[in-house]
Design a protein around this motif. Structure first.
Motif, PDB file in Angstrom:
ATOM      1  N   ASP A  34       5.227 -47.877   0.071  1.00 27.92           N
ATOM      2  CA  ASP A  34       3.773 -47.875   0.191  1.00 27.92           C
ATOM      3  C   ASP A  34       3.257 -49.198  -0.362  1.00 27.92           C
ATOM      4  O   ASP A  34       3.254 -49.420  -1.577  1.00 27.92           O
ATOM      5  N   PHE A  35       2.813 -50.077   0.530  1.00 31.05           N
ATOM      6  CA  PHE A  35       2.516 -51.463   0.164  1.00 31.05           C
ATOM      7  C   PHE A  35       1.340 -51.903   1.023  1.00 31.05           C
ATOM      8  O   PHE A  35       1.509 -52.523   2.064  1.00 31.05           O
ATOM      9  N   ARG A  36       0.114 -51.526   0.599  1.00 28.80           N
ATOM     10  CA  ARG A  36      -0.999 -51.646   1.539  1.00 28.80           C
ATOM     11  C   ARG A  36      -2.357 -51.772   0.848  1.00 28.80           C
ATOM     12  O   ARG A  36      -2.479 -51.734  -0.356  1.00 28.80           O
ATOM     13  N   ASP A  37      -3.382 -51.899   1.710  1.00 26.91           N
ATOM     14  CA  ASP A  37      -4.796 -51.888   1.322  1.00 26.91           C
ATOM     15  C   ASP A  37      -5.177 -53.049   0.411  1.00 26.91           C
ATOM     16  O   ASP A  37      -5.724 -52.842  -0.687  1.00 26.91           O
ATOM     17  N   PRO A  38      -4.920 -54.297   0.796  1.00 27.41           N
ATOM     18  CA  PRO A  38      -5.257 -55.421  -0.081  1.00 27.41           C
ATOM     19  C   PRO A  38      -6.763 -55.535  -0.302  1.00 27.41           C
ATOM     20  O   PRO A  38      -7.540 -55.535   0.647  1.00 27.41           O
ATOM     21  N   LYS A  39      -7.153 -55.649  -1.558  1.00 26.20           N
ATOM     22  CA  LYS A  39      -8.554 -55.881  -1.903  1.00 26.20           C
ATOM     23  C   LYS A  39      -8.624 -57.236  -2.605  1.00 26.20           C
ATOM     24  O   LYS A  39      -8.058 -57.424  -3.684  1.00 26.20           O
ATOM     25  N   VAL A  40      -9.322 -58.183  -1.979  1.00 26.26           N
ATOM     26  CA  VAL A  40      -9.336 -59.572  -2.439  1.00 26.26           C
ATOM     27  C   VAL A  40     -10.719 -59.930  -2.961  1.00 26.26           C
ATOM     28  O   VAL A  40     -11.736 -59.610  -2.336  1.00 26.26           O
ATOM     29  N   ILE A  41     -10.757 -60.596  -4.121  1.00 24.38           N
ATOM     30  CA  ILE A  41     -12.001 -61.126  -4.679  1.00 24.38           C
ATOM     31  C   ILE A  41     -11.760 -62.565  -5.116  1.00 24.38           C
ATOM     32  O   ILE A  41     -10.620 -62.994  -5.306  1.00 24.38           O
ATOM     33  N   TRP A  42     -12.838 -63.315  -5.261  1.00 23.89           N
ATOM     34  CA  TRP A  42     -12.764 -64.667  -5.799  1.00 23.89           C
ATOM     35  C   TRP A  42     -12.898 -64.588  -7.318  1.00 23.89           C
ATOM     36  O   TRP A  42     -13.878 -64.054  -7.845  1.00 23.89           O
ATOM     37  N   ASP A  43     -11.891 -65.069  -8.021  1.00 24.24           N
ATOM     38  CA  ASP A  43     -11.896 -65.120  -9.488  1.00 24.24           C
ATOM     39  C   ASP A  43     -12.531 -66.440  -9.897  1.00 24.24           C
ATOM     40  O   ASP A  43     -11.874 -67.474  -9.986  1.00 24.24           O
ATOM     41  N   ASP A  44     -13.835 -66.395 -10.109  1.00 27.84           N
ATOM     42  CA  ASP A  44     -14.590 -67.629 -10.359  1.00 27.84           C
ATOM     43  C   ASP A  44     -14.163 -68.305 -11.654  1.00 27.84           C
ATOM     44  O   ASP A  44     -14.128 -69.538 -11.739  1.00 27.84           O
ATOM     45  N   HIS A  45     -13.799 -67.530 -12.660  1.00 28.81           N
ATOM     46  CA  HIS A  45     -13.430 -68.104 -13.955  1.00 28.81           C
ATOM     47  C   HIS A  45     -12.166 -68.952 -13.845  1.00 28.81           C
ATOM     48  O   HIS A  45     -12.049 -69.994 -14.511  1.00 28.81           O
ATOM     49  N   MET A  97      -5.923 -60.494  -5.750  1.00 26.09           N
ATOM     50  CA  MET A  97      -5.712 -59.337  -4.887  1.00 26.09           C
ATOM     51  C   MET A  97      -5.195 -58.155  -5.692  1.00 26.09           C
ATOM     52  O   MET A  97      -4.284 -58.298  -6.512  1.00 26.09           O
ATOM     53  N   ALA A  98      -5.774 -56.985  -5.449  1.00 26.01           N
ATOM     54  CA  ALA A  98      -5.215 -55.718  -5.926  1.00 26.01           C
ATOM     55  C   ALA A  98      -4.648 -55.001  -4.714  1.00 26.01           C
ATOM     56  O   ALA A  98      -5.318 -54.883  -3.676  1.00 26.01           O
ATOM     57  N   LEU A  99      -3.400 -54.523  -4.827  1.00 27.94           N
ATOM     58  CA  LEU A  99      -2.692 -53.937  -3.692  1.00 27.94           C
ATOM     59  C   LEU A  99      -2.150 -52.569  -4.087  1.00 27.94           C
ATOM     60  O   LEU A  99      -1.580 -52.405  -5.182  1.00 27.94           O
ATOM     61  N   ALA A 100      -2.314 -51.570  -3.216  1.00 28.90           N
ATOM     62  CA  ALA A 100      -1.821 -50.224  -3.485  1.00 28.90           C
ATOM     63  C   ALA A 100      -0.309 -50.176  -3.264  1.00 28.90           C
ATOM     64  O   ALA A 100       0.182 -50.503  -2.183  1.00 28.90           O
ATOM     65  N   GLU A 101       0.411 -49.746  -4.297  1.00 27.77           N
ATOM     66  CA  GLU A 101       1.873 -49.705  -4.250  1.00 27.77           C
ATOM     67  C   GLU A 101       2.389 -48.375  -4.794  1.00 27.77           C
ATOM     68  O   GLU A 101       3.100 -48.302  -5.797  1.00 27.77           O
ATOM     69  N   GLY A 102       2.008 -47.278  -4.136  1.00 30.73           N
ATOM     70  CA  GLY A 102       2.470 -45.964  -4.548  1.00 30.73           C
ATOM     71  C   GLY A 102       1.741 -45.457  -5.764  1.00 30.73           C
ATOM     72  O   GLY A 102       0.564 -45.091  -5.694  1.00 30.73           O
TER      73      GLY A 102
END
Length: 490
Positions: A149-160, A166-171
């Motif tokens: 289970d390696f899915r659903d990437p959630k990407v944000i810009w880390d301004d700091h 990216m946070a990714l679902a891995e089981g």
């Protein structure tokens, strides 16, 4: 489940797919004064086809949506169909695909990878402001053969740190990754939980709370039914350093305690000048669950399967227990009121029927609890004679708010509940959104919500107030009938 005899079951003010099938929402992005909403869509569903593409709609107020058709096609190559992911606007051209390009990181399960169907993350991009996308590369930008289970990437810009995160679902965990160009990703950490079932659709964002503090929130769609908890959107407040998230408390809070608010995504609010308001976010969730995804009469009545619950406004509140998100129907919904019934204060000892019948409305009141009352609430979607209804109320004996769809047409019978302080002598705000395929219960300032998928039969549109064990007063009872013009609904 049979279809009603009276025609359409399409909701009057909730988002629904134009035809066939929808499931997971994708986080909307803001471009050119409007929000671009994408969701998983199967245009071959009614014909027995499989796989999902990304369909596109836009909104300016989070209530009306304009459909723009499919933006990311399925099965364009051997990389498979398109599952959940997220979009960002590459303002500074970090990807080299053009300043202002819209980049989508999408999970696909490639049929020619080993093992077959292995999930991996692929980059798609748009140069026409998110209307159409094409693959950036044939190969994945992030793959891992050892994780099923390696899915659903959630990407944000880390301004700091001036990089992408990216946070990714891995089981049973979320993998954390960083990148400078959206294509080359490096693992930097993880967040693990072994007591919330399979983790999906992660979320990470920072908000300004009501006390002025800037606080990070980590969210995830989780299934904690085995613990007597929801299978919806769980979240923690905490500290984020670009590689690790440290929660303030071990147990998560929940955005919804009902049956049907899965795969939810949050997104920032933009003011009239287009600037982000860090004190306000929105959330949209799929009005369904994987235990019964195909159990809907709308397939027969209207040729589709797929609604969302109402978009909600989120604010972060700091109280004695820490930080919590309040969740209320988005503010613009009131603009779609077609008729208002202001019924004032009604004292009930037993039951009282309301002489208003409607299939789509917003009911609100404040319930004053007396010394003796043990159960108080509202029955909606009520059939003549009371053989079918949905009950929403307060169980004083257990200190719980509840929503019960057992006595109506629904995917599975049952009641959900949320913890609540029901100290006698207090007054508790209650709000119900009722539409043709859903009932949503909001308590207090939005401290708890419960969402249910229901399918009232023709004529199941009565409303009854009840108070058992003693009297209660329903103060300021107001019913606003609602409708979004059909030409603006997606």
């Amino acid at each position: 489940m049979s279809a009603p005899t009276g025609g359409t079951m399409r909701p009057r003010f909730h988002f629904s797919v134009p035809d066939n099938w929808k499931n997971d929402p994708q986080r909307p992005i803001y471009l050119d004064g409007e929000y671009h909403y994408y969701y998983l869509y199967n245009g071959d569903y009614l014909a027995g086809g499989i796989g999902t593409s990304w369909r596109h709609a836009t909104t300016r107020d989070h209530v009306t949506f304009v459909d723009h058709g499919v933006a990311i096609e399925k099965f364009t190559n051997s990389n498979g169909d398109c599952w959940s992911g997220s979009l960002v606007v590459d303002t500074h051209n970090t990807s080299g695909l053009g300043a202002g390009s819209v980049i989508a990181l999408v999970t696909q399960a490639a049929v020619d990878r080993v093992p077959e169907g292995q999930q991996a993350q692929y980059l798609w991009y748009s140069t026409d402001r998110g209307r159409t996308f094409r693959p950036g590369f044939d190969e994945p930008v992030l793959a891992e053969s050892d994780i099923a289970d390696f899915r659903d990437p959630k990407v944000i810009w880390d301004d700091h740190r001036q990089r992408w995160f990216m946070a990714l679902a891995e089981g049973d965990r979320l993998g954390f990754y960083s990148s400078l160009d959206l294509a080359d990703w490096r693992r930097v950490g993880e967040f693990a939980r072994d007591d919330l079932g399979l983790l999906e659709c992660p979320d990470l964002f920072q908000m300004t709370a009501d006390d002025g503090s800037a606080t990070w929130i980590l969210g995830v769609s989780a299934n904690a039914k085995h613990r007597g908890l929801p299978a919806t959107y769980a979240y923690w407040s905490g500290a984020f350093d670009g590689s690790a998230f440290v929660p303030d408390a071990d147990e998560p809070r929940w955005l919804d305690w009902g049956f049907d608010f899965y795969g939810a995504v949050t997104y920032p609010h933009h003011d009239a000048a287009g600037e982000v308001d860090a004190s306000l976010r929105h959330v949209i969730g799929w009005a369904n669950f994987w235990d019964y995804p195909h159990n809907t009469p709308t397939i027969v009545s209207d040729g589709y399967n797929g609604d969302d619950m109402i978009v909600r406004d989120l604010r972060l509140v700091h109280d004695s227990a820490g930080f919590r998100l309040t969740s209320v129907p988005t503010a613009a919904l009131e603009s779609y009121t077609t008729r208002t019934h202001q019924l004032g204060d009604i004292e009930v000892d037993g039951s009282a029927d309301i002489a208003i019948r409607s299939a789509a409305y917003d009911l609100s009141c404040a319930i004053s609890l007396t010394t003796d009352v043990i159960d108080v609430g509202v029955e909606v979607c009520r059939a003549e004679g009371g053989s079918r209804f949905v009950s929403a109320g307060l169980d004083i004996s257990t200190n719980q708010a509840y929503l019960d769809r057992a006595l109506t047409a629904n995917p599975t019978r049952g009641r959900t509940h949320a913890p609540l302080d029901t100290t006698r002598g207090t007054t508790i705000a209650l709000r119900l959104l009722v539409d043709r395929t859903s009932v949503e219960l909001f308590i207090g300032d939005g401290q708890s919500v419960q969402s249910h998928r229901v399918f009232p039969l023709d004529g199941d549109d009565g409303i009854r107030l009840y108070a058992r064990g003693g009297a209660a007063v329903f103060r300021g009872l107001t019913i606003r009938e609602l409708s979004v013009p059909s030409e603006t609904r997606a």
